[in-house]
Design a protein around this motif. Structure first.
Motif, short mmCIF file in Angstrom:
data_model
loop_
_atom_site.label_atom_id
_atom_site.label_comp_id
_atom_site.label_asym_id
_atom_site.label_seq_id
_atom_site.Cartn_x
_atom_site.Cartn_y
_atom_site.Cartn_z
N LYS A 10 0.84 -1.21 0.00
CA LYS A 10 0.00 0.00 0.00
C LYS A 10 0.87 1.25 0.00
O LYS A 10 0.58 2.22 -0.71
N GLY A 35 -13.60 -0.89 -2.81
CA GLY A 35 -13.50 -1.74 -1.62
C GLY A 35 -12.62 -1.03 -0.61
O GLY A 35 -11.62 -1.56 -0.13
N GLU A 58 -17.75 0.80 -0.94
CA GLU A 58 -17.56 -0.20 0.12
C GLU A 58 -18.93 -0.80 0.50
O GLU A 58 -19.87 -0.06 0.80
N PHE A 101 -6.96 -2.17 -2.85
CA PHE A 101 -5.96 -2.58 -1.85
C PHE A 101 -6.55 -3.71 -1.01
O PHE A 101 -7.53 -3.51 -0.28
C1 LIG Z 1 -9.25 -6.40 3.85
S1 LIG Z 1 -10.43 -5.15 3.53
C2 LIG Z 1 -9.44 -3.89 2.75
C3 LIG Z 1 -10.04 -2.53 2.88
C4 LIG Z 1 -9.21 -1.37 2.31
N1 LIG Z 1 -9.07 -1.47 0.87
C5 LIG Z 1 -7.87 -1.29 2.97
O1 LIG Z 1 -6.86 -1.42 2.30
O2 LIG Z 1 -7.82 -1.05 4.20
C6 LIG Z 1 -11.35 -5.83 2.18
C7 LIG Z 1 -12.55 -4.99 1.83
O3 LIG Z 1 -13.10 -5.42 0.59
C8 LIG Z 1 -14.49 -5.26 0.65
N2 LIG Z 1 -15.10 -6.06 -0.42
C9 LIG Z 1 -15.20 -7.40 -0.52
N3 LIG Z 1 -15.81 -7.74 -1.68
C10 LIG Z 1 -16.10 -6.59 -2.33
C11 LIG Z 1 -16.70 -6.27 -3.56
N4 LIG Z 1 -17.17 -7.21 -4.38
N5 LIG Z 1 -16.83 -4.96 -3.90
C12 LIG Z 1 -16.34 -4.00 -3.09
N6 LIG Z 1 -15.76 -4.23 -1.91
C13 LIG Z 1 -15.62 -5.52 -1.53
C14 LIG Z 1 -14.84 -5.68 2.06
O4 LIG Z 1 -16.10 -5.19 2.48
C15 LIG Z 1 -13.69 -5.08 2.86
O5 LIG Z 1 -13.96 -3.79 3.34
#
Ligand SMILES: C[S@@+](CC[C@H](N)C(=O)[O-])C[C@H]1O[C@@H](n2cnc3c(N)ncnc32)[C@H](O)[C@@H]1O
Length: 248
Positions: A10, A35, A58, A101
């Motif tokens: 990141k 996401g 999100e 990410f």
């Molecule tokens: C491990 S977290 C990472 C969050 C952020 N990108 C970060 O780096 O802190 C994974 C995220 O992906 C989201 N997510 C999972 N499937 C998704 C989708 N199809 N579309 C958008 N977000 C998604 C989850 O809700 C979660 O918030």
């Protein structure tokens, strides 16, 4: 000052974005984060560069609320929803940078998600994407192991939120090709120094982050060929993508 701590992939992408933003300054720069979770990685960047506008997508309502609070006062908007078919539904414009990410390993409909990123990208824009293997090659808790087993079963009956599955190198490259994208750059990050970082006293966190990133960037220059087996050593895969050809 480093732009974030705790994840070399990141921070590498944030540095890349900072260079792109300053090269264009004072002109605006637009970022779409597919996401975004709590959007913690973007707090410093958006504070430093008010000409950047940020849109986060999100599905989790509590994460959206946390992101809105963390980014209050910055040029940022958070939309709640899955990052499928985002163009024309959740956003109307195309972006200079589309970010993912640590998301793809949790996405059920992966081709649809990558296509959605492409559709939101300007013709000369860049996708910065990283995804993680730690959940699968070194699950830290029983909950992680359970999610590996149960997540795919729940996804089969339409419940996506617990899903996680290893992203295979060949599958990712195929998705990129199918989306009409090409790989501009690929790297690997997040050795077990990621675990060391948790033990570093707060006053040394920025310095440790910089030393860790520099070391892993050096590893990327040694000609080591990445394959799925290397995910046991480097937990994160990182790509920069562009459109193969402009939109019709
Ligand atoms: C491990 S977290 C990472 C969050 C952020 N990108 C970060 O780096 O802190 C994974 C995220 O992906 C989201 N997510 C999972 N499937 C998704 C989708 N199809 N579309 C958008 N977000 C998604 C989850 O809700 C979660 O918030």
């Amino acid at each position: 000052m480093v732009l974030a701590t705790g994840n070399a992939a990141k921070v590498y992408c944030l540095n890349w974005l900072e260079a792109a933003i300053t090269a264009r300054a004072p002109a605006p720069f637009t970022i779409l984060d597919m996401g975004c979770g709590r959007a913690g990685a973007f707090v410093r960047l958006l504070s430093l560069y008010p000409q950047v506008s940020y849109v986060g997508i999100e599905p989790s309502a509590p994460a959206c609320e946390a992101a809105r609070q963390q980014l209050a006062g910055r040029n940022a908007v958070i939309h709640q929803g899955w990052a499928y078919d985002v163009a024309g539904r959740l956003v109307q414009e195309q972006f200079d940078a589309v970010i993912s990410f640590s998301v793809l390993e949790h996405v059920v409909q992966r081709q649809r998600y990558v296509d959605s990123m492409r559709d939101c990208l300007k013709d000369d824009g860049h996708i910065l994407i990283n995804y993680d293997a730690g959940h699968f090659v070194a699950p830290a808790t029983t909950r992680e192991r359970l999610k590996n087993l149960i997540g795919p079963l729940l996804a089969a009956v339409g419940i996506e939120r617990y899903y996680q599955r290893f992203v295979r190198e060949d599958d990712f490259r195929q998705m990129v090709r199918s989306a009409g994208l090409h790989i501009v750059e690929d790297k690997f990050f997040n050795t077990r120094l990621k675990g060391v970082h948790k033990h570093i006293p707060a006053e040394y966190a920025d310095e440790h982050m910089q030393r860790w990133l520099d070391y892993e960037l050096w590893l990327n220059t040694l000609g080591i060929r990445y394959d799925d087996a290397r995910a046991r050593t480097w937990f994160s895969r990182n790509f920069i993508l562009q459109k193969e050809t402009p939109s019709p």
